[in-house]
Design a protein around this motif. Structure first.
Motif, mmCIF file in Angstrom:
data_model
loop_
_atom_site.group_PDB
_atom_site.id
_atom_site.type_symbol
_atom_site.label_atom_id
_atom_site.label_comp_id
_atom_site.label_asym_id
_atom_site.label_seq_id
_atom_site.Cartn_x
_atom_site.Cartn_y
_atom_site.Cartn_z
ATOM 1 N N GLN A 177 0.835 -1.206 0.000
ATOM 2 C CA GLN A 177 0.000 0.000 0.000
ATOM 3 C C GLN A 177 0.868 1.255 0.000
ATOM 4 O OE1 GLN A 177 -2.410 -0.792 3.436
ATOM 5 N NE2 GLN A 177 -3.598 -2.383 2.397
ATOM 6 N N LEU B 42 1.033 4.167 -2.777
ATOM 7 C CA LEU B 42 0.865 5.565 -2.393
ATOM 8 C C LEU B 42 2.068 6.386 -2.840
ATOM 9 C CD1 LEU B 42 -0.821 7.701 -0.972
ATOM 10 C CD2 LEU B 42 0.256 7.022 1.195
ATOM 11 N N THR C 175 1.592 8.324 7.986
ATOM 12 C CA THR C 175 0.349 7.656 7.593
ATOM 13 C C THR C 175 -0.600 7.471 8.768
ATOM 14 O OG1 THR C 175 1.444 5.501 7.808
ATOM 15 C CG2 THR C 175 1.362 6.490 5.602
ATOM 16 N N SER D 224 -5.563 3.088 5.030
ATOM 17 C CA SER D 224 -5.635 2.025 4.029
ATOM 18 C C SER D 224 -5.992 0.729 4.729
ATOM 19 C CB SER D 224 -4.313 1.897 3.256
ATOM 20 O OG SER D 224 -3.251 1.572 4.135
ATOM 21 N N ASP D 225 -6.183 -0.332 3.952
ATOM 22 C CA ASP D 225 -6.652 -1.599 4.509
ATOM 23 C C ASP D 225 -5.502 -2.367 5.158
ATOM 24 O OD1 ASP D 225 -9.047 -0.829 3.503
ATOM 25 O OD2 ASP D 225 -9.325 -2.544 2.178
ATOM 26 N N HIS D 226 -5.062 -1.876 6.330
ATOM 27 C CA HIS D 226 -4.015 -2.545 7.087
ATOM 28 C C HIS D 226 -4.478 -3.931 7.511
ATOM 29 C CE1 HIS D 226 -2.279 1.582 8.548
ATOM 30 N NE2 HIS D 226 -2.440 1.526 7.253
ATOM 31 N N THR E 289 -11.386 2.377 2.904
ATOM 32 C CA THR E 289 -10.452 3.398 3.370
ATOM 33 C C THR E 289 -9.961 4.210 2.166
ATOM 34 O OG1 THR E 289 -8.715 1.725 3.217
ATOM 35 C CG2 THR E 289 -9.704 2.101 5.387
ATOM 36 N N GLY F 80 -6.880 4.862 0.875
ATOM 37 C CA GLY F 80 -5.880 4.216 0.024
ATOM 38 C C GLY F 80 -5.172 5.215 -0.870
ATOM 39 N N THR F 81 -5.331 5.051 -2.178
ATOM 40 C CA THR F 81 -4.729 5.967 -3.145
ATOM 41 C C THR F 81 -5.803 6.783 -3.863
ATOM 42 O OG1 THR F 81 -4.676 4.218 -4.825
ATOM 43 C CG2 THR F 81 -2.680 4.529 -3.502
ATOM 44 N N ASP F 82 -6.931 7.004 -3.211
ATOM 45 C CA ASP F 82 -7.949 7.878 -3.788
ATOM 46 C C ASP F 82 -7.301 9.200 -4.220
ATOM 47 O OD1 ASP F 82 -9.997 10.173 -3.523
ATOM 48 O OD2 ASP F 82 -11.282 8.397 -3.466
#
Length: 344
Positions: A57, A61, A109, A263-265, A292, A294-296
């Motif tokens: 992730q 990013l 983060t 993000s989806d940890h 979440t 993420g990279t939106d």
């Protein structure tokens, strides 16, 4: 001051089964976590092949940040270092030093203030710089961003999509639940100069996301991923206990938004997608987990805005905020100290 680079600073995670235990030992050093709890968490990682998703992730990013910076003619180099696993922060700063970097701004983060989500990163930076030596780059952490539109709006979209995936039900039988990582109560009370910064920021984020995505729904802020000695009080209720309470209250459908995570940890995948989903099934609750950021693109643009906000002359890039809690660029020396913080 001017800055030569941008640093993406994250938690880190194992990428092979044999990395899991050394990684967890790094994470829990000095925290007196019971061995049985360490073994339990190790099994969570092994459930996913011994690989945490967080490093991939961060790679995604990092690539998205580079593309966003290029689109806006921000040619500052971008580096990535972790607190607990490779690439370790000290190695990253050594590379930056060798590349001629003298100063950098760090995007962490975690949007929130507390010992583990803010102060400890400042300590990590200081320790890494000490390890690198006299020519180590100066690193300044960017401000908290819990109420930035680039965080709130992607979370709100995730909530809308989660609610849309639930079967139609009366609104009074549907509940929105926000989650974040639990921390010791004493640590939470010391988070920020006025105390309680962690809970206050999360409460403000929850309110902003709920108002944008589902203003007619009741919502709750609860906690997940507790660790540490059982005799130490941590923030409650736990998400699984709360689902039981909701079922007793006649709630039939729940949308869960993990606003404590960008993000989806693994904590999201295990604690929410596995454990909480199983709890909901046993209780007869319909359950959906919201995405979440993420990279939106809005989230990535937020990072660029935060960098420009710090780098350019005052006023050229004013802070974009949706909340009212104070934020600051430089933490006070006593900010977020805690007797519950790790030692040694």
């Amino acid at each position: 001051m001017g800055y030569d680079a941008v640093l993406l600073l994250s938690f880190g995670g194992p990428e092979r089964p044999e990395d899991v235990l050394p990684f967890l030992q790094n994470v829990t050093r000095g925290r007196r976590v019971p061995p049985e709890r360490l073994a339990e968490v190790a099994e969570h990682y092994q459930h996913f092949g011994g690989v945490s998703p967080i490093n991939d992730q961060c790679r995604a990013l990092l690539a998205a940040m580079r593309a966003e910076f290029d689109r806006h003619q921000l040619d500052t180099p971008v580096y990535w270092g972790n607190r607990n696993w490779h690439p370790m922060l000290a190695d990253t700063l050594a590379q930056a030093r060798d590349d001629g970097v003298e100063s950098a701004v760090a995007f962490v983060t975690s949007p929130y203030g507390s010992y583990s989500s803010c102060r400890q990163y400042l300590e990590d930076i200081a320790a890494a710089r000490a390890a690198v030596g006299p020519r180590a780059p100066v690193v300044h952490k960017l401000r908290h961003y819990h109420d930035h539109p680039g965080l709130v709006e992607p979370f709100a979209d995730g909530v809308r999509q989660a609610l849309a995936s639930l079967a139609p039900a009366p609104r009074e039988a549907t509940r929105l639940v926000f989650t974040a990582h639990s921390i010791p109560v004493e640590m939470a009370e010391c988070a920020g100069p006025e105390g309680g910064r962690y809970e206050a920021q999360l409460a403000e984020t929850a309110a902003l996301v709920a108002a944008a995505a589902a203003p007619d729904l009741p919502y709750d802020l609860v906690w997940q991923s507790r660790s540490g000695p059982p005799q130490v009080p941590w923030l409650e209720p736990d998400i699984n206990d709360h689902l039981g309470t909701l079922a007793e209250q006649g709630v039939g459908a729940v949308a869960v938004s993990p606003i404590g995570f960008i993000s989806d940890h693994l904590e999201v995948m295990w604690d929410l997608d596995t454990e909480a989903a199983d709890t909901a099934k046993q209780l007869g609750l319909e359950y959906a987990r919201a995405a979440t950021p993420g990279t939106d693109p809005r989230f990535v643009a937020m990072i660029r805005e935060l960098v420009q906000e710090r780098m350019v002359p005052e006023g050229d890039h004013p802070a974009r905020r949706m909340g009212t809690l104070p934020v600051w660029d430089t933490c006070l020396s006593h900010c977020c100290q805690s007797r519950s913080a790790p030692r040694g």
